[in-house]
Structures are given as structure tokens and as C-alpha cells.
Design a protein around this motif. Structure first.
Motif, PDB file in Angstrom:
ATOM      1  N   ALA A 291       0.824  -1.203   0.000  1.00 35.19           N
ATOM      2  CA  ALA A 291       0.000   0.000   0.000  1.00 35.19           C
ATOM      3  C   ALA A 291       0.859   1.254   0.000  1.00 35.19           C
ATOM      4  N   ARG A 292       1.937   1.236   0.778  1.00 34.15           N
ATOM      5  CA  ARG A 292       2.776   2.427   0.893  1.00 34.15           C
ATOM      6  C   ARG A 292       3.528   2.711  -0.403  1.00 34.15           C
ATOM      7  N   LYS A 293       3.766   1.682  -1.185  1.00 31.60           N
ATOM      8  CA  LYS A 293       4.464   1.898  -2.455  1.00 31.60           C
ATOM      9  C   LYS A 293       3.581   2.666  -3.435  1.00 31.60           C
ATOM     10  N   ARG A 294       2.264   2.402  -3.402  1.00 27.80           N
ATOM     11  CA  ARG A 294       1.359   3.058  -4.353  1.00 27.80           C
ATOM     12  C   ARG A 294       0.698   4.303  -3.767  1.00 27.80           C
ATOM     13  N   MET A 295       0.450   4.319  -2.475  1.00 29.26           N
ATOM     14  CA  MET A 295      -0.096   5.462  -1.746  1.00 29.26           C
ATOM     15  C   MET A 295      -1.563   5.756  -2.058  1.00 29.26           C
ATOM     16  N   SER A 296      -2.036   5.377  -3.233  1.00 29.69           N
ATOM     17  CA  SER A 296      -3.419   5.677  -3.593  1.00 29.69           C
ATOM     18  C   SER A 296      -3.798   4.875  -4.822  1.00 29.69           C
ATOM     19  N   THR A 297      -5.085   4.633  -4.981  1.00 33.33           N
ATOM     20  CA  THR A 297      -5.586   4.080  -6.234  1.00 33.33           C
ATOM     21  C   THR A 297      -5.442   5.141  -7.329  1.00 33.33           C
ATOM     22  N   VAL A 298      -5.050   4.704  -8.515  1.00 36.15           N
ATOM     23  CA  VAL A 298      -4.922   5.602  -9.663  1.00 36.15           C
ATOM     24  C   VAL A 298      -6.180   5.464 -10.518  1.00 36.15           C
ATOM     25  N   TYR A 299      -6.818   6.591 -10.807  1.00 41.40           N
ATOM     26  CA  TYR A 299      -8.054   6.581 -11.593  1.00 41.40           C
ATOM     27  C   TYR A 299      -7.820   7.199 -12.958  1.00 41.40           C
ATOM     28  N   MET A 300      -8.456   6.598 -13.957  1.00 42.44           N
ATOM     29  CA  MET A 300      -8.451   7.154 -15.308  1.00 42.44           C
ATOM     30  C   MET A 300      -9.676   6.592 -16.024  1.00 42.44           C
ATOM     31  N   PRO A 301     -10.163   7.238 -17.067  1.00 42.06           N
ATOM     32  CA  PRO A 301     -11.341   6.718 -17.762  1.00 42.06           C
ATOM     33  C   PRO A 301     -11.138   5.275 -18.219  1.00 42.06           C
ATOM     34  N   GLY A 302     -12.062   4.413 -17.814  1.00 46.92           N
ATOM     35  CA  GLY A 302     -12.044   3.030 -18.251  1.00 46.92           C
ATOM     36  C   GLY A 302     -11.095   2.124 -17.508  1.00 46.92           C
ATOM     37  N   ILE A 536       5.803   9.893   5.475  1.00 48.17           N
ATOM     38  CA  ILE A 536       4.580   9.460   4.783  1.00 48.17           C
ATOM     39  C   ILE A 536       3.896  10.651   4.120  1.00 48.17           C
ATOM     40  N   ILE A 537       3.814  11.771   4.847  1.00 47.62           N
ATOM     41  CA  ILE A 537       3.177  12.967   4.284  1.00 47.62           C
ATOM     42  C   ILE A 537       3.892  13.417   3.016  1.00 47.62           C
ATOM     43  N   GLY A 538       5.223  13.477   3.058  1.00 47.86           N
ATOM     44  CA  GLY A 538       5.980  13.914   1.889  1.00 47.86           C
ATOM     45  C   GLY A 538       5.804  12.979   0.713  1.00 47.86           C
ATOM     46  N   ALA A 539       5.883  11.667   0.967  1.00 46.24           N
ATOM     47  CA  ALA A 539       5.744  10.696  -0.120  1.00 46.24           C
ATOM     48  C   ALA A 539       4.327  10.705  -0.685  1.00 46.24           C
ATOM     49  N   PHE A 540       3.345  10.816   0.201  1.00 45.75           N
ATOM     50  CA  PHE A 540       1.958  10.821  -0.262  1.00 45.75           C
ATOM     51  C   PHE A 540       1.671  12.052  -1.115  1.00 45.75           C
ATOM     52  N   ASP A 541       2.093  13.212  -0.663  1.00 49.03           N
ATOM     53  CA  ASP A 541       1.867  14.445  -1.426  1.00 49.03           C
ATOM     54  C   ASP A 541       2.417  14.315  -2.843  1.00 49.03           C
ATOM     55  N   THR A 545      -0.071  13.740  -6.103  1.00 44.43           N
ATOM     56  CA  THR A 545      -0.045  14.771  -7.140  1.00 44.43           C
ATOM     57  C   THR A 545       0.229  14.155  -8.506  1.00 44.43           C
ATOM     58  N   ALA A 546       1.165  13.206  -8.565  1.00 41.99           N
ATOM     59  CA  ALA A 546       1.484  12.547  -9.839  1.00 41.99           C
ATOM     60  C   ALA A 546       0.276  11.787 -10.368  1.00 41.99           C
ATOM     61  N   TRP A 547      -0.427  11.068  -9.475  1.00 40.24           N
ATOM     62  CA  TRP A 547      -1.623  10.341  -9.910  1.00 40.24           C
ATOM     63  C   TRP A 547      -2.682  11.323 -10.422  1.00 40.24           C
ATOM     64  N   ASP A 549      -2.269  14.354 -11.650  1.00 39.35           N
ATOM     65  CA  ASP A 549      -1.845  14.962 -12.913  1.00 39.35           C
ATOM     66  C   ASP A 549      -2.118  14.022 -14.087  1.00 39.35           C
ATOM     67  N   PHE A 550      -1.842  12.725 -13.876  1.00 34.16           N
ATOM     68  CA  PHE A 550      -2.077  11.773 -14.958  1.00 34.16           C
ATOM     69  C   PHE A 550      -3.574  11.631 -15.237  1.00 34.16           C
ATOM     70  N   GLN A 551      -4.376  11.569 -14.183  1.00 31.43           N
ATOM     71  CA  GLN A 551      -5.819  11.496 -14.378  1.00 31.43           C
ATOM     72  C   GLN A 551      -6.314  12.708 -15.170  1.00 31.43           C
ATOM     73  N   HIS A 552      -5.811  13.885 -14.825  1.00 34.59           N
ATOM     74  CA  HIS A 552      -6.199  15.109 -15.540  1.00 34.59           C
ATOM     75  C   HIS A 552      -5.772  15.022 -17.010  1.00 34.59           C
ATOM     76  N   THR A 553      -4.559  14.514 -17.248  1.00 37.95           N
ATOM     77  CA  THR A 553      -4.056  14.383 -18.619  1.00 37.95           C
ATOM     78  C   THR A 553      -4.953  13.482 -19.451  1.00 37.95           C
ATOM     79  N   ILE A 554      -5.256  12.300 -18.924  1.00 41.47           N
ATOM     80  CA  ILE A 554      -6.044  11.340 -19.693  1.00 41.47           C
ATOM     81  C   ILE A 554      -7.486  11.802 -19.847  1.00 41.47           C
ATOM     82  N   GLU A 555      -8.015  12.480 -18.857  1.00 37.42           N
ATOM     83  CA  GLU A 555      -9.386  12.989 -18.998  1.00 37.42           C
ATOM     84  C   GLU A 555      -9.456  14.079 -20.069  1.00 37.42           C
ATOM     85  N   ARG A 556      -8.443  14.945 -20.127  1.00 34.37           N
ATOM     86  CA  ARG A 556      -8.429  15.952 -21.196  1.00 34.37           C
ATOM     87  C   ARG A 556      -8.355  15.265 -22.565  1.00 34.37           C
ATOM     88  N   TYR A 557      -7.555  14.196 -22.641  1.00 33.59           N
ATOM     89  CA  TYR A 557      -7.450  13.470 -23.909  1.00 33.59           C
ATOM     90  C   TYR A 557      -8.820  12.939 -24.333  1.00 33.59           C
TER      91      TYR A 557
END
Length: 632
Positions: A291-302, A536-541, A545-547, A549-557
């Protein structure tokens, strides 16, 4: 009298103007005077003119055979002017001496320079190695040019295709492939991404966007190893609360559910029930490391990349009809005033009655239906008291904030009807008003739980990961502080532990509080001033943010693909500021030049001139300014 000398690696010949002990003042043909040191001088001469000397010496040096010079030269160090007499067979003139110096200087592989006009021939084995290196470099330059020419002609050499990814992500600028590619980029005038896309290094802009993200963050793939989980229900009491969950269609990580019990005409008992993966994931165990390696679920269309293996979702997600362990917050309060009389936190098990889909309920759950008991409302006995109490909670927060919340922006669900890596997959954009009653209701209880549980940690002296906002600055820290825009004295993320690592960390602390009360500080995974919380706070932030940004990128696409699939060439948009506008029919902002002076909220009609799927933008031109401006 003239002098030949070296200045910053260049050979110059100028007229002597004055002579001192260790320096000379010389004058160029243009009349500029400068001072030089005598130890930079090769020799003095009377004729020809300096300009003629250098021109004729350069011509003569081109006729000298370097290999023959090397064979004839003394094996030890020698002065170039002395060797000139041997080579030419007579006392050399100024042109011949200069020509020999230029020839020796131009062949560092054959002659090693040892000082001003002083050289030594390279030993045979060193010369052979140097010549081999020169030949390799020559062949490499030929190869590089061939690759560059091929790319400029629209062909992708296999050698470039093999390293196309690294050319974008982490190029080795010492390689032939990079040098050839860089030259092609420069000469074509295209960006690196556009050139590779034009050469079909990737089949589409979507493939390139996905490659950049996955190669950087998931180089070994997205699959998690299978895990085996035990039984975490034993010994837990079964609550009789009738709870329902509300989520978007297709949600499988069901973190939360709500229950309500009417105690009398005004008093209610409301339960917020949260899934408890924190029972299996313990600090520093193998599940925690995943869990700590990923920090969060990554969402993108589909598609989504879960934080936890699917076994955790099956084991802990609050699926209807199954017993699940849950961390429950129970609040007793007044429907008429919103006053909270009592709250308690329990670790128990629950059977959720039904997993409701928000998009199915939204058309029926209106303000009129919620507030008028005569109107037929699905799940009305559950929804109406929850709605009434949530409005009181919201009003109390508005008092703290000093203004009511007013967010009526339309949000969109991306419904992709096909593979997420196929640009031809049909995409549907499903609008949803952010302040729709059902959304407001569920959000209010998540705010309540996150605030009260944050207060519980403060009360027991337990550290947690808090989110605060002061002076419009949002930050995460281990100490409680007010969240001004929400209007609560403290706030943590704790209601999505299947999807966010910070929520999981806070759940460990809340579980300790629920099970051990005032002695929780002795057994909680994190003690006060634990430095790992800051890490944990630093790594999570960073990761979150990277996740995002990618979600925003793919949604714009996919918005751009939707515009093309719907054959939309004109759109209405809302003016925001300067040249920034927001499309009214889809979640997309862009900049449009030449708008002039407009009011915020002004409605515009735009023509879409060009769509760039690589830069994720559109070029538009203004067709008309519509009246009146939309309400801000």
C-alpha cells in the motif's frame, strides 16, 4: 618586423609595435594594439604581410602528408621550426615554418603537443589506437547522419524505434541514437514527442501519454501479487443498524455506508460505517509495503490501478448482504438544531442492506422529495432524516466559514465503452451537478466523521495526518489545525482506507482509540513525534499529485476524443479571466486569444479550429459574445 603567436588556441600574425623584457605590444591590420607575452611567440619574420602569411601557410599545410611527417619526425621531442629545415631540405621561410606548425597542430593523434612549438610523435601502438578511434567516430557520424536523414524523410530506423521510450523519459545523450534523434528534432522544427508520433513510434497520442506514465511509475507492470487473508470477524459484535452505501456506478471499493435510527420525533442516531482494511494491514508488514508503495488508487477513464490487491476489496469492501468488519462512528443529535449530544466509535461487523448507485437515485432524490413527506421517495425513511440532519450540520459550518457553500459546477463521469488504450473506444460524458442533494448528503457525513475522528485523536493525544487550510493555503501535517474553507476545527482523511494510504494510517490510530481509549497512546502504531509520519506525508503528497496529474491528462485526452466522436465544431463557453474559458458541454478549459474585455461568467460561442491530442489542447476562435453573462 612581424611575429607569429598563439592567442587562446588561435594562430595570429601581427606587426611588432614595441618590445619589452617579457612582453610585446603588437598591432593588427585594423590598427588595434594589444599586449602579448613573449612565451606565446613562435618566431619573428619580415615578410610576407601577416594576412598573406596565414593564407598561404594554410594552403601549403593542406598539401603536407601527415603520415609521412610522422615517419620522418624525430622520435623524441622536437621544435617545429627546426624540423621544418629537415622536412623542406633548406632553411624554411616564414610561410613554410607556419605551414608545418599548422599541419602538426591539426593532427593531435600523430603528434602530441608538449609546449609552444614543441611536439613529440605518438608511439605506434598509441597512434594505431587513436586512428582506430577516429575511424570509429567517422563511421558513427555517417551512421548518425543516415539515421537523421531517414527520420527527416519520414522513416523510423529500427535502432531508434528500440530506444524511442528512453529518448523521451531518460535519454542517454552520449549515444549515437540520441545524437541522431536530437539532430532530427532540431532540423525538423518539431518537438521530440511530435516527431516520434509522426514516425509512428507509438500508434497514437494516447499510447504515448500512457507510456510516459506507466514506464515511469509502473515499469514492472500494475499487477499485485495474490495474497491470503484470514478471518477478521471473530469476536466482533454484529450491529443492528440498517446501512446503505451510495457510490458511482461501477464502484467496487465500497469504503463507506450510512445508517439512521429515529430515537424520537427529534432525536436520531446516525452511523457512519467505514471498511477496515487496517485490521489486516499492520505497520511495516508485507501488505503495508504494498500500500505504501502506491499510496493511492490511480483513476483514469475506463481503468484504475488499485492501491491494494483485489483480495482486500473482496474481503473488506462493504458489499450488500455480506458480513464485513467496520469502524463505525455513531452520533446522536437533534434534527431541528443539528446539536450533537453524544458520539462514540466502535469496531464491529455490519451487513449493508443495499449498495445504491447515485446516478440511479439522483433523478428521484430532489429537494422537494426530501423535504415533503407526501412525495414518494425511494428509501425515504432512510434519506429524509439523514438529509435533515446534514442540512443542520452544513448550516453550522457556514456560520464558521462566514458564508454559505455554493458550488453548482457540473462534474462529469467518463464512461468508456471499450479498451482504455484504444483511442477509438466510444466515450460518454455523464454530467452530474456537484451540489445535487444526494452528493451533498454523503459529503456532509464524511466531513462530520473526518472532523470528529480528528478531534478524537487530539483528545487522546494521538498523532494523525491532518489536512488544514489557513490563509487559503492547504497543507498536511501531524498536528490538528482548522480547515477554514470546510469550517471545522480539525480535519483528517479517514473514510477511504481502501483507496488512500493516508486514510489507512489514520484508521490505525482510530482503531487504537476505539479499542483502548485513554491508553491508546501506548499501543497505537504511531507515537507522538514519530518521524515516519512526516516521511509518509511527503511521499503521499508527491505520489498523489502525480496520480492526479495523470488522471487530468487522460481525462483531457478523452474530452478531445469525445468532441471528435460527437462531430462538435462549435461550443458555448464561459469566460473565466483574461483569455481563459471553460466549455459548457464538457469538462475542458482552454485559452482563446482576442477576446477583448469581458465580464467573468460571460457566455461565448466559439469555433473549434484544431484539436491537438498530443498537447491536449484546442485552438478556437470567437464567433459571438452572448448576453447576459452567466451567474458566477
Amino acid at each position: 618586423m612581424y611575429v607569429l603567436f598563439e592567442d587562446s588556441g588561435k594562430f595570429k600574425a601581427e606587426k611588432i609595435f614595441s618590445d619589452a623584457d617579457s612582453t610585446l605590444q603588437v598591432e593588427s591590420a585594423s590598427g588595434k594594439r594589444s599586449k602579448i607575452k613573449k612565451n606565446t611567440v613562435f618566431f619573428e619574420f619580415e615578410q610576407p604581410e601577416p594576412g598573406t602569411l596565414l593564407e598561404q601557410a594554410e594552403t601549403l599545410s593542406q598539401t603536407l602528408d601527415i603520415q609521412f611527417l610522422w615517419e620522418c619526425a624525430p622520435q623524441e621531442e622536437f621544435q617545429a621550426t627546426e624540423f621544418a629545415a629537415d622536412y623542406f631540405g633548406h632553411e624554411p621561410n616564414a610561410i613554410e615554418k607556419t605551414a608545418l606548425i599548422l599541419a602538426l597542430h591539426s593532427a593531435p593523434a600523430y603528434f602530441h603537443r608538449k609546449g609552444r612549438g614543441l611536439y613529440r610523435p605518438a608511439p605506434p601502438e598509441i597512434l594505431n589506437a587513436a586512428l582506430a578511434a577516429i575511424e570509429r567516430k567517422r563511421l558513427q557520424e555517417i551512421q548518425q547522419k543516415a539515421w537523421t536523414d531517414a527520420m527527416l524523410n519520414g522513416e523510423l530506423p529500427p535502432e531508434i524505434a528500440a530506444v524511442a521510450g528512453s529518448l523521451l523519459i531518460s535519454p542517454d545523450k552520449n549515444t549515437q541514437e540520441w545524437k541522431a534523434f536530437d539532430a532530427a528534432v532540431t532540423q525538423s522544427g518539431l518537438s521530440a514527442e511530435k516527431l516520434l508520433l509522426k514516425l509512428d513510434a507509438w500508434p497514437s497520442a494516447l499510447a504515448l501519454h500512457r507510456y510516459r506514465f506507466f514506464s515511469q511509475h509502473f515499469p514492472r507492470g500494475i499487477d499485485l501479487p495474490p495474497v491470503t487473508l484470514g478471518d477478521f470477524l471473530e469476536g466482533l459484535p454484529l450491529t443492528d443498524a440498517k446501512a446503505y452505501s451510495v457510490d458511482d456506478a461501477g464502484t467496487i471499493e465500497i469504503d463507506d455506508a450510512l445508517s439512521v435510527t429515529q430515537l424520537d420525533d427529534d432525536r436520531v442516531r446516525i452511523g457512519v460505517h467505514i471498511a477496515t482494511p487496517g485490521l489486516a494491514i499492520l505497520r511495516d508488514n508485507e501488505f503495508d509495503q504494498m500500500a505504501r508503495k502506491r499510496m493511492s488508487t490511480v483513476y483514469m477513464p475506463g481503468q484504475k490501478i488499485p492501491m491494494l490487491p483485489h483480495e482486500f476489496v473482496e474481503h473488506f469492501s462493504l458489499q450488500a448482504g455480506a458480513e464485513r468488519p467496520t469502524l463505525s462512528l455513531y452520533v446522536e443529535g437533534s434534527l431541528s438544531t443539528g446539536e450533537i449530544f453524544h458520539s462514540e466509535t466502535k469496531l464491529e461487523k455490519i451487513v449493508v442492506q443495499e449498495n445504491l448507485v447515485q446516478s440511479d437515485l439522483d433523478p428521484h432524490v430532489t429537494l422537494e422529495a426530501l423535504e415533503n413527506p407526501e412525495v414518494d421517495l425511494p428509501y425515504g425513511d432512510w434519506l429524509r432524516p439523514l438529509w435533515q440532519f446534514s442540512r443542520q450540520l452544513s448550516a453550522k459550518r457556514d456560520e464558521v466559514r462566514g458564508k454559505p457553500e455554493n458550488n453548482n459546477r457540473v462534474e462529469y463521469t467518463f464512461d468508456l465503452q471499450g479498451p482504455p488504450d484504444d483511442p477509438d473506444s466510444p466515450i460518454n460524458l455523464i454530467p452530474r451537478v456537484r451540489n445535487a442533494p444526494l452528493g451533498l448528503l454523503t459529503a456532509e457525513y464524511m466531513i462530520m466523521a473526518n472532523s470528529l475522528w480528528g478531534g478524537l485523536l487530539v483528545q487522546l493525544g494521538l498523532p494523525g495526518i491532518y489536512r488544514s487550510q489557513q490563509a487559503m493555503r492547504t497543507r498536511m501535517s501531524t498536528h490538528a489545525a482548522p480547515h477554514e474553507s470546510i469550517g471545522v476545527p480539525q480535519y483528517i482523511w479517514s473514510t477511504s482506507p481502501l483507496r488512500r494510504y493516508v486514510d489507512l494510517v489514520n484508521q490505525w490510530q482510530i482503531l487504537a482509540a476505539a479499542q483502548h481509549g485513554v491508553s491508546a497512546r501506548l499501543v497505537a502504531p504511531f507515537k507522538p513525534k514519530d518521524a515516519d509520519l512526516y516521511a509518509i506525508i511527503g511521499a503521499f503528497d508527491s505520489q498523489y499529485t502525480a496520480w492526479g496529474d495523470f488522471q487530468h491528462t487522460i481525462e483531457r485526452y478523452w474530452v478531445l476524443r469525445w468532441l471528435q466522436q460527437q462531430d462538435i465544431h462549435q461550443v458555448e463557453a464561459t469566460f473565466i479571466k483574461e483569455d481563459l474559458v471553460r466549455f459548457n458541454n464538457c469538462p475542458f478549459t482552454t485559452r482563446v486569444g482576442g477576446l477583448g474585455t469581458l465580464e467573468r461568467g460571460q457566455q461565448l460561442r466559439l469555433e473549434i479550429c484544431q484539436i491537438d491530442e498530443l498537447q491536449l489542447d484546442v485552438s478556437c476562435r470567437l464567433l459571438d459574445v452572448l448576453d447576459p453573462p452567466a451567474a458566477a
